[in-house]
Scaffold this motif. Structure first.
Motif, PDB file in Angstrom:
ATOM      1  N   HIS A   1      -2.372  10.229   7.818  1.00  0.00           N
ATOM      2  CA  HIS A   1      -2.954   9.220   8.391  1.00  0.00           C
ATOM      3  C   HIS A   1      -3.967   8.348   7.714  1.00  0.00           C
ATOM      4  CE1 HIS A   1      -6.003   7.279  11.305  1.00  0.00           C
ATOM      5  NE2 HIS A   1      -7.110   7.823  10.483  1.00  0.00           N
ATOM      6  N   GLU A   2      -4.612   8.883   6.715  1.00  0.00           N
ATOM      7  CA  GLU A   2      -5.137   8.411   5.564  1.00  0.00           C
ATOM      8  C   GLU A   2      -4.269   7.369   4.632  1.00  0.00           C
ATOM      9  OE1 GLU A   2      -7.370  11.345   3.534  1.00  0.00           O
ATOM     10  OE2 GLU A   2      -8.851  11.411   4.975  1.00  0.00           O
ATOM     11  N   GLY A   3      -3.108   7.917   4.535  1.00  0.00           N
ATOM     12  CA  GLY A   3      -2.002   6.918   3.669  1.00  0.00           C
ATOM     13  C   GLY A   3      -1.637   6.007   4.288  1.00  0.00           C
ATOM     14  N   VAL A   4      -1.460   6.002   6.005  1.00  0.00           N
ATOM     15  CA  VAL A   4      -1.052   4.914   6.758  1.00  0.00           C
ATOM     16  C   VAL A   4      -2.066   3.816   6.942  1.00  0.00           C
ATOM     17  CG1 VAL A   4      -0.316   4.104   9.123  1.00  0.00           C
ATOM     18  CG2 VAL A   4       0.746   6.118   7.961  1.00  0.00           C
ATOM     19  N   VAL A   5      -3.282   4.288   6.911  1.00  0.00           N
ATOM     20  CA  VAL A   5      -4.290   3.395   7.234  1.00  0.00           C
ATOM     21  C   VAL A   5      -4.719   2.603   5.822  1.00  0.00           C
ATOM     22  CG1 VAL A   5      -7.190   3.375   7.413  1.00  0.00           C
ATOM     23  CG2 VAL A   5      -5.690   4.870   9.063  1.00  0.00           C
ATOM     24  N   ASN A   6      -4.643   3.097   4.671  1.00  0.00           N
ATOM     25  CA  ASN A   6      -4.807   2.574   3.413  1.00  0.00           C
ATOM     26  C   ASN A   6      -3.624   1.505   3.146  1.00  0.00           C
ATOM     27  OD1 ASN A   6      -7.194   3.593   3.063  1.00  0.00           O
ATOM     28  ND2 ASN A   6      -6.555   5.328   2.510  1.00  0.00           N
ATOM     29  N   HIS A   7      -2.651   1.356   3.678  1.00  0.00           N
ATOM     30  CA  HIS A   7      -1.352   0.881   3.342  1.00  0.00           C
ATOM     31  C   HIS A   7      -1.580  -0.627   4.141  1.00  0.00           C
ATOM     32  CE1 HIS A   7       2.685  -0.122   2.101  1.00  0.00           C
ATOM     33  NE2 HIS A   7       3.022  -0.637   3.553  1.00  0.00           N
ATOM     34  N   GLY A   8      -1.867  -1.726   3.178  1.00  0.00           N
ATOM     35  CA  GLY A   8      -2.078  -3.142   3.673  1.00  0.00           C
ATOM     36  C   GLY A   8      -1.438  -4.084   2.763  1.00  0.00           C
ATOM     37  N   ASP A   9      -1.942  -5.295   3.039  1.00  0.00           N
ATOM     38  CA  ASP A   9      -1.563  -6.371   2.105  1.00  0.00           C
ATOM     39  C   ASP A   9      -1.577  -5.976   0.530  1.00  0.00           C
ATOM     40  OD1 ASP A   9      -0.921  -9.492   2.184  1.00  0.00           O
ATOM     41  OD2 ASP A   9      -2.539  -9.177   0.699  1.00  0.00           O
ATOM     42  N   LYS A  10      -2.615  -5.664   0.034  1.00  0.00           N
ATOM     43  CA  LYS A  10      -2.710  -5.141  -1.318  1.00  0.00           C
ATOM     44  C   LYS A  10      -1.665  -4.372  -1.583  1.00  0.00           C
ATOM     45  CE  LYS A  10      -6.321  -3.865  -4.887  1.00  0.00           C
ATOM     46  NZ  LYS A  10      -5.670  -2.683  -5.280  1.00  0.00           N
ATOM     47  N   SER A  11      -1.406  -3.111  -1.218  1.00  0.00           N
ATOM     48  CA  SER A  11      -0.536  -2.245  -1.542  1.00  0.00           C
ATOM     49  C   SER A  11       1.097  -2.790  -1.301  1.00  0.00           C
ATOM     50  CB  SER A  11      -0.574  -0.934  -1.037  1.00  0.00           C
ATOM     51  OG  SER A  11      -0.349  -1.226   0.505  1.00  0.00           O
ATOM     52  N   ILE A  12       1.201  -3.673  -0.376  1.00  0.00           N
ATOM     53  CA  ILE A  12       2.543  -4.138  -0.335  1.00  0.00           C
ATOM     54  C   ILE A  12       2.786  -5.096  -1.273  1.00  0.00           C
ATOM     55  CG2 ILE A  12       4.045  -5.677   1.372  1.00  0.00           C
ATOM     56  CD1 ILE A  12       2.255  -4.446   3.658  1.00  0.00           C
ATOM     57  N   ARG A  13       1.762  -5.892  -1.641  1.00  0.00           N
ATOM     58  CA  ARG A  13       2.295  -6.878  -2.653  1.00  0.00           C
ATOM     59  C   ARG A  13       2.218  -6.335  -4.240  1.00  0.00           C
ATOM     60  NH1 ARG A  13       1.654 -12.092  -0.961  1.00  0.00           N
ATOM     61  NH2 ARG A  13       0.841 -12.219   1.249  1.00  0.00           N
ATOM     62  N   GLU A  14       1.562  -5.194  -4.555  1.00  0.00           N
ATOM     63  CA  GLU A  14       1.715  -4.672  -5.521  1.00  0.00           C
ATOM     64  C   GLU A  14       3.174  -4.009  -5.819  1.00  0.00           C
ATOM     65  OE1 GLU A  14      -1.473  -1.742  -5.469  1.00  0.00           O
ATOM     66  OE2 GLU A  14      -2.904  -2.796  -6.190  1.00  0.00           O
ATOM     67  N   PHE A  15       3.456  -3.319  -4.760  1.00  0.00           N
ATOM     68  CA  PHE A  15       4.832  -2.845  -4.700  1.00  0.00           C
ATOM     69  C   PHE A  15       5.954  -4.066  -4.873  1.00  0.00           C
ATOM     70  CE2 PHE A  15       9.033  -2.076  -2.486  1.00  0.00           C
ATOM     71  CZ  PHE A  15       9.412  -1.037  -3.013  1.00  0.00           C
ATOM     72  N   VAL A  16       5.930  -4.865  -4.096  1.00  0.00           N
ATOM     73  CA  VAL A  16       6.874  -6.133  -4.342  1.00  0.00           C
ATOM     74  C   VAL A  16       6.649  -6.750  -5.694  1.00  0.00           C
ATOM     75  CG1 VAL A  16       7.521  -8.414  -3.590  1.00  0.00           C
ATOM     76  CG2 VAL A  16       7.016  -6.465  -1.838  1.00  0.00           C
ATOM     77  N   ASN A  17       5.492  -7.014  -6.221  1.00  0.00           N
ATOM     78  CA  ASN A  17       5.272  -7.643  -7.755  1.00  0.00           C
ATOM     79  C   ASN A  17       5.899  -6.800  -8.773  1.00  0.00           C
ATOM     80  OD1 ASN A  17       4.191 -10.118  -6.648  1.00  0.00           O
ATOM     81  ND2 ASN A  17       2.226  -9.250  -6.529  1.00  0.00           N
ATOM     82  N   SER A  18       5.725  -5.344  -8.609  1.00  0.00           N
ATOM     83  CA  SER A  18       6.249  -4.545  -9.401  1.00  0.00           C
ATOM     84  C   SER A  18       7.674  -4.640  -9.565  1.00  0.00           C
ATOM     85  CB  SER A  18       5.879  -2.926  -8.947  1.00  0.00           C
ATOM     86  OG  SER A  18       6.318  -1.890  -9.870  1.00  0.00           O
TER      87      SER A  18
END
Length: 458
Positions: free
Chosen positions: A345-362
């Protein structure tokens, strides 16, 4: 004696009913699309019962209606009628892969026949091996879309039923896009049966958003920085598995959610997170790992609504990311199920715009392609699909389907696929793939079978 083989009766290619300026534009791929280069095609389909009054049903007419409605649907989902193409850049060495509108032979449409009944498919505990023959492009990976169709439909005629199976290239679509296409095809088919004619210009309820999303200042054309295709192409080599579908009632799942939230003194943990935690625990127990062995749970998550600004829910392409959770077998099994569910649950809640863009930019800085033999390691369970997809709303003039089934694609020891339950109301079907010795232990697991049998104590 019943034949175990599907006889191919006909094989066609279906083109979009109309060609527009949009159809003639190349579709460039996103990081999420590129990452799927070595994955199998997505293979899902529905089993239907033939009408009881056979005098009112003509297979030839029915197949013609499916073909015509598919042609109309492809006018909206035109990338599915094309092929992939690669442009090689010499300096620096790299490859640009895209969907090429100049190579547009159409989607494949196969009619097959097998001397089996719907009971032959649904009665056994395990999904019969013959079901894999209800799909085209078995063993194919997405890169094969340079030569193979990006969409292949196989309509298999049984003694008392029909199976409609779709294989879609995973670089072109994720699960949301797969069912978006399937839902639209069913909608167009229903419209034709009502009005007596098809029209590409007739409105559909959810037009697809075709243009791919790439992060700002990085596109629109991305490339793979390799010197040879062998550096990023790898074919999965799965073992022979047992596949079984477990039916979970809405009442049982509701009790599980209540139990998990009570253990965690909260109300925020979802039904899916509760179920994933149980499945992770029970498969880990079936594997018989020592206490210090690390074990992983991988969940797919839809990024469309989590970006800011969000992508349209009708975004046609890949917009998924895998969340990975790791612990030891001892920690997972020594704690209660709420402990694992809270972690998910905590992992899903914390997955948002910031983590998505970090993954894509990486990815843009260091592009990669998922290597399935590494991604699906023998210490991980991997969750696929979603019960939120509209599966049983696809009727194609035959009423509600009997079952949703899948093909060969992307399966290994520990793959779990979620389907909408036929009974609706929050029920789910869980397809579990395990090696035979591990399945024997899993299907005897008291914690899991208490959910299947509705015997959860709160």
């Amino acid at each position: 004696m019943k034949s175990p083989f599907v006889e191919i009766i006909s094989d066609f290619f279906i083109k979009p009913e109309t060609i527009t300026k949009e159809t003639n534009k190349p579709t460039y791929l996103s990081p999420w699309d590129y990452a799927m280069m070595s994955t199998n095609y997505i293979q899902k389909g529905l089993l239907y019962t033939l009408p009881k009054n056979q005098d009112d049903f003509n297979m030839t007419t029915y197949l013609d209606d499916l073909k015509h409605s598919l042609s109309t649907t492809l006018a909206h989902f035109h990338p599915l009628a094309a092929r992939l193409a690669t442009h090689k850049i010499e300096s620096p060495p790299s490859f640009v892969v895209f969907i090429n509108p100049e190579n547009n032979p159409g989607a494949r449409f196969i009619h097959g026949k097998v001397n089996l009944t719907t009971d032959d498919i649904l009665a056994p505990n395990d999904v019969p091996l013959i079901v894999k023959s209800f799909f085209d492009h078995n063993n194919a990976i997405s890169h094969d879309g340079h030569e193979m169709s990006l969409l292949s439909v196989q309509v298999t005629e049984l003694v008392d039923g029909i199976f409609i199976g779709c294989s879609i290239n995973h670089m072109v679509a994720d699960g949301s896009s797969f069912w978006h296409f399937f839902n639209t095809w069913s909608e167009v088919f229903k419209s034709k049966r009502k009005n007596g004619k098809f029209s590409s210009f007739a409105p559909i309820s959810r037009p697809p958003h075709i243009k791919r999303w790439v992060p700002p200042r990085s596109g629109p054309i991305l490339s793979l920085p390799f010197t040879h295709e062998d550096e990023y192409i790898e074919r999965p080599n799965p073992a022979l598995l047992r596949e079984r579908i477990f039916h979970l009632s809405s009442d049982s799942l509701s009790k599980l959610k209540s139990k998990v939230n009570l253990e965690c003194n909260t109300t925020k943990i979802s039904t899916l997170q509760s179920l994933f935690a149980v499945v992770w625990r029970c498969i880990t127990r079936a594997w018989g790992f020592p206490a210090d062995q690390k074990t992983c749970c991988r969940l797919p998550i839809n990024n469309r609504g989590r970006l800011s600004p969000p992508l349209p829910q009708t975004y046609f392409g890949n917009s998924i990311q895998g969340l990975r959770y790791t612990t030891t077998a001892g920690e997972l099994l020594d704690h209660n199920v709420g402990w694992a569910a809270k972690m998910l649950h905590e992992g899903v809640v914390n997955h948002g715009d910031k983590s998505i863009r970090e993954f894509v930019n990486s990815w843009v800085k260091r592009p990669f392609v998922y290597k399935m033999n590494q991604l699906f390691d023998p210490r991980s369970i991997h969750i696929g699909s979603s019960p939120r997809f509209d599966m049983y709303g696809n009727e194609f003039g035959l009423g509600k389907g009997l079952a949703v089934l899948s093909g060969y694609a992307n399966k290994f020891d520990g793959k779990v696929t979620l389907y909408e339950g036929r009974d609706g109301g929050g029920s789910m079907d869980l397809e579990v793939c395990l090696l035979p010795e591990n399945m024997e232990a899993f299907e005897s697991d008291q914690e899991f079978m208490s959910i299947v049998n509705g015997e959860i104590d709160i």
